[in-house]
Design a protein around this motif. Structure first.
Motif, PDB file in Angstrom:
ATOM      1  N   THR A  45       0.844  -1.188   0.000  1.00 10.55           N
ATOM      2  CA  THR A  45       0.000   0.000   0.000  1.00 10.55           C
ATOM      3  C   THR A  45       0.879   1.238   0.000  1.00 10.55           C
ATOM      4  OG1 THR A  45      -0.123  -0.037   2.393  1.00 10.55           O
ATOM      5  CG2 THR A  45      -1.873  -1.173   1.196  1.00 10.55           C
ATOM      6  N   GLU A  46       0.418   2.252  -0.682  1.00 16.34           N
ATOM      7  CA  GLU A  46       1.186   3.478  -0.779  1.00 16.34           C
ATOM      8  C   GLU A  46       0.766   4.415   0.345  1.00 16.34           C
ATOM      9  OE1 GLU A  46       1.709   6.761  -4.169  1.00 16.34           O
ATOM     10  OE2 GLU A  46       1.654   4.686  -4.841  1.00 16.34           O
ATOM     11  N   THR A  47       1.728   4.871   1.110  1.00 18.44           N
ATOM     12  CA  THR A  47       1.427   5.768   2.217  1.00 18.44           C
ATOM     13  C   THR A  47       1.607   7.210   1.771  1.00 18.44           C
ATOM     14  OG1 THR A  47       3.701   5.616   3.000  1.00 18.44           O
ATOM     15  CG2 THR A  47       2.123   4.070   3.928  1.00 18.44           C
ATOM     16  N   LYS A  48       0.805   8.077   2.346  1.00 15.89           N
ATOM     17  CA  LYS A  48       0.891   9.503   2.050  1.00 15.89           C
ATOM     18  C   LYS A  48       1.434  10.212   3.281  1.00 15.89           C
ATOM     19  CE  LYS A  48      -2.926   9.253  -1.148  1.00 15.89           C
ATOM     20  NZ  LYS A  48      -4.288   9.670  -1.477  1.00 15.89           N
ATOM     21  N   PHE A  49       2.322  11.154   3.048  1.00 13.41           N
ATOM     22  CA  PHE A  49       2.916  11.890   4.150  1.00 13.41           C
ATOM     23  C   PHE A  49       2.046  13.075   4.524  1.00 13.41           C
ATOM     24  CE2 PHE A  49       6.542   9.810   2.085  1.00 13.41           C
ATOM     25  CZ  PHE A  49       7.060   9.148   3.173  1.00 13.41           C
ATOM     26  N   TRP A  50       2.092  13.454   5.792  1.00 13.19           N
ATOM     27  CA  TRP A  50       1.347  14.610   6.258  1.00 13.19           C
ATOM     28  C   TRP A  50       2.228  15.843   6.094  1.00 13.19           C
ATOM     29  CZ3 TRP A  50      -0.658  12.501  11.583  1.00 13.19           C
ATOM     30  CH2 TRP A  50      -1.620  11.522  11.339  1.00 13.19           C
TER      31      TRP A  50
END
Length: 55
Positions: A45-50
């Motif tokens: 899964t691709e994580t998104k940064f905050w």
């Protein structure tokens, strides 16, 4: 003093360890793990940064 006689206690200790070392391991290893980690589909899964300003 009969409690200082090691003969009966050594036999109990010996047979207890024989149960632990000979009889129990095959019974424990015969069980199968219901959640086999090798059968799982590997989906990355691709994580998104905050982008929060912390300062």
């Amino acid at each position: 003093m009969p409690q200082l006689n090691p003969a009966p206690w050594f036999a109990i200790l010996f047979f207890a360890w024989m149960i632990f070392l000979i009889i129990l391991p095959p019974k424990i290893l015969a069980h199968k793990c219901p959640n086999d980690p090798g059968l799982r589909n590997l989906v990355v899964t691709e994580t998104k940064f905050w982008n929060w300003p912390w300062q």
